[in-house]
Design a protein around this motif. Structure first.
Motif, PDB file in Angstrom:
ATOM      1  N   UNK A   1       0.837  -1.178   0.000  1.00 11.66           N
ATOM      2  CA  UNK A   1       0.000   0.000   0.000  1.00 11.66           C
ATOM      3  C   UNK A   1       0.888   1.249   0.000  1.00 11.66           C
ATOM      4  N   UNK A   2       0.575   2.189  -0.872  1.00 13.47           N
ATOM      5  CA  UNK A   2       1.348   3.416  -0.946  1.00 13.47           C
ATOM      6  C   UNK A   2       0.854   4.408   0.101  1.00 13.47           C
ATOM      7  N   UNK A   3       1.794   5.100   0.697  1.00 13.41           N
ATOM      8  CA  UNK A   3       1.461   6.149   1.648  1.00 13.41           C
ATOM      9  C   UNK A   3       1.977   7.465   1.106  1.00 13.41           C
ATOM     10  N   UNK A   4       1.214   8.531   1.342  1.00 16.49           N
ATOM     11  CA  UNK A   4       1.647   9.851   0.916  1.00 16.49           C
ATOM     12  C   UNK A   4       1.845  10.744   2.118  1.00 16.49           C
ATOM     13  N   UNK A   5       2.908  11.495   2.062  1.00 17.96           N
ATOM     14  CA  UNK A   5       3.207  12.468   3.097  1.00 17.96           C
ATOM     15  C   UNK A   5       3.330  13.823   2.411  1.00 17.96           C
ATOM     16  N   UNK A   6       2.701  14.821   2.967  1.00 16.44           N
ATOM     17  CA  UNK A   6       2.771  16.171   2.409  1.00 16.44           C
ATOM     18  C   UNK A   6       3.511  17.055   3.398  1.00 16.44           C
ATOM     19  N   UNK A   7       4.510  17.782   2.893  1.00 14.16           N
ATOM     20  CA  UNK A   7       5.283  18.693   3.729  1.00 14.16           C
ATOM     21  C   UNK A   7       5.213  20.082   3.117  1.00 14.16           C
ATOM     22  N   UNK A   8       5.045  21.079   3.955  1.00  9.93           N
ATOM     23  CA  UNK A   8       5.108  22.475   3.529  1.00  9.93           C
ATOM     24  C   UNK A   8       6.325  23.084   4.211  1.00  9.93           C
ATOM     25  N   UNK A   9       7.254  23.566   3.396  1.00 14.69           N
ATOM     26  CA  UNK A   9       8.516  24.098   3.891  1.00 14.69           C
ATOM     27  C   UNK A   9       8.723  25.524   3.399  1.00 14.69           C
ATOM     28  N   UNK A  10       9.480  26.294   4.136  1.00 13.32           N
ATOM     29  CA  UNK A  10       9.871  27.615   3.663  1.00 13.32           C
ATOM     30  C   UNK A  10      10.940  27.440   2.592  1.00 13.32           C
ATOM     31  N   UNK A  11      10.737  28.085   1.453  1.00 11.02           N
ATOM     32  CA  UNK A  11      11.695  27.975   0.348  1.00 11.02           C
ATOM     33  C   UNK A  11      13.002  28.662   0.712  1.00 11.02           C
ATOM     34  N   UNK A  12      14.085  28.086   0.219  1.00 11.55           N
ATOM     35  CA  UNK A  12      15.421  28.633   0.439  1.00 11.55           C
ATOM     36  C   UNK A  12      16.010  29.035  -0.908  1.00 11.55           C
ATOM     37  N   UNK A  13      17.116  29.764  -0.878  1.00 10.95           N
ATOM     38  CA  UNK A  13      17.767  30.198  -2.116  1.00 10.95           C
ATOM     39  C   UNK A  13      18.073  29.027  -3.044  1.00 10.95           C
TER      40      UNK A  13
END
Length: 59
Positions: A1-13
Protein backbone atom coordinates in the motif's frame (compact mmCIF):
# COMPACT_ATOMS: atom_id res chain seq x y z
CA UNK A 1 0.00 0.00 0.00
CA UNK A 2 1.35 3.42 -0.95
CA UNK A 3 1.46 6.15 1.65
CA UNK A 4 1.65 9.85 0.92
CA UNK A 5 3.21 12.47 3.10
CA UNK A 6 2.77 16.17 2.41
CA UNK A 7 5.28 18.69 3.73
CA UNK A 8 5.11 22.47 3.53
CA UNK A 9 8.52 24.10 3.89
CA UNK A 10 9.87 27.62 3.66
CA UNK A 11 11.69 27.97 0.35
CA UNK A 12 15.42 28.63 0.44
CA UNK A 13 17.77 30.20 -2.12
CA UNK A 14 18.81 26.74 -3.27
CA UNK A 15 15.18 26.00 -4.22
CA UNK A 16 14.99 28.77 -6.83
CA UNK A 17 15.96 26.56 -9.77
CA UNK A 18 13.20 24.10 -8.87
CA UNK A 19 10.62 26.87 -8.44
CA UNK A 20 11.50 28.30 -11.86
CA UNK A 21 11.32 24.83 -13.44
CA UNK A 22 7.76 24.40 -12.12
CA UNK A 23 6.78 27.88 -13.34
CA UNK A 24 8.12 27.15 -16.83
CA UNK A 25 6.33 23.80 -16.94
CA UNK A 26 3.06 25.26 -15.66
CA UNK A 27 2.93 28.34 -17.89
CA UNK A 28 4.79 27.06 -20.94
CA UNK A 29 7.30 29.89 -21.19
CA UNK A 30 10.04 31.75 -19.39
CA UNK A 31 7.94 34.92 -18.98
CA UNK A 32 6.27 33.96 -15.67
CA UNK A 33 9.41 32.22 -14.41
CA UNK A 34 11.44 35.39 -15.03
CA UNK A 35 8.82 37.47 -13.20
CA UNK A 36 8.94 35.04 -10.27
CA UNK A 37 12.74 35.21 -10.16
CA UNK A 38 12.66 39.01 -10.24
CA UNK A 39 10.16 39.20 -7.40
CA UNK A 40 12.06 36.73 -5.24
CA UNK A 41 15.35 38.60 -5.76
CA UNK A 42 13.85 42.09 -5.24
CA UNK A 43 15.01 43.23 -1.80
CA UNK A 44 12.55 46.14 -1.82
CA UNK A 45 9.77 43.55 -1.73
CA UNK A 46 11.01 42.11 1.57
CA UNK A 47 9.94 40.52 3.80
CA UNK A 48 8.81 37.69 1.56
CA UNK A 49 8.08 34.16 2.60
CA UNK A 50 7.93 31.58 -0.17
CA UNK A 51 6.66 28.10 0.52
CA UNK A 52 7.21 24.74 -1.14
CA UNK A 53 4.76 21.87 -1.08
CA UNK A 54 6.38 18.46 -1.30
CA UNK A 55 4.43 15.27 -1.84
CA UNK A 56 6.37 12.16 -0.88
CA UNK A 57 5.04 8.77 -1.90
CA UNK A 58 6.44 5.65 -0.28
CA UNK A 59 5.68 2.01 -0.96
Amino acid sequence: MKEQEIKILQAKDADLKHILFVDKAAFGSDEKANLTASLIKDHSAQPVISFLLLTITTL
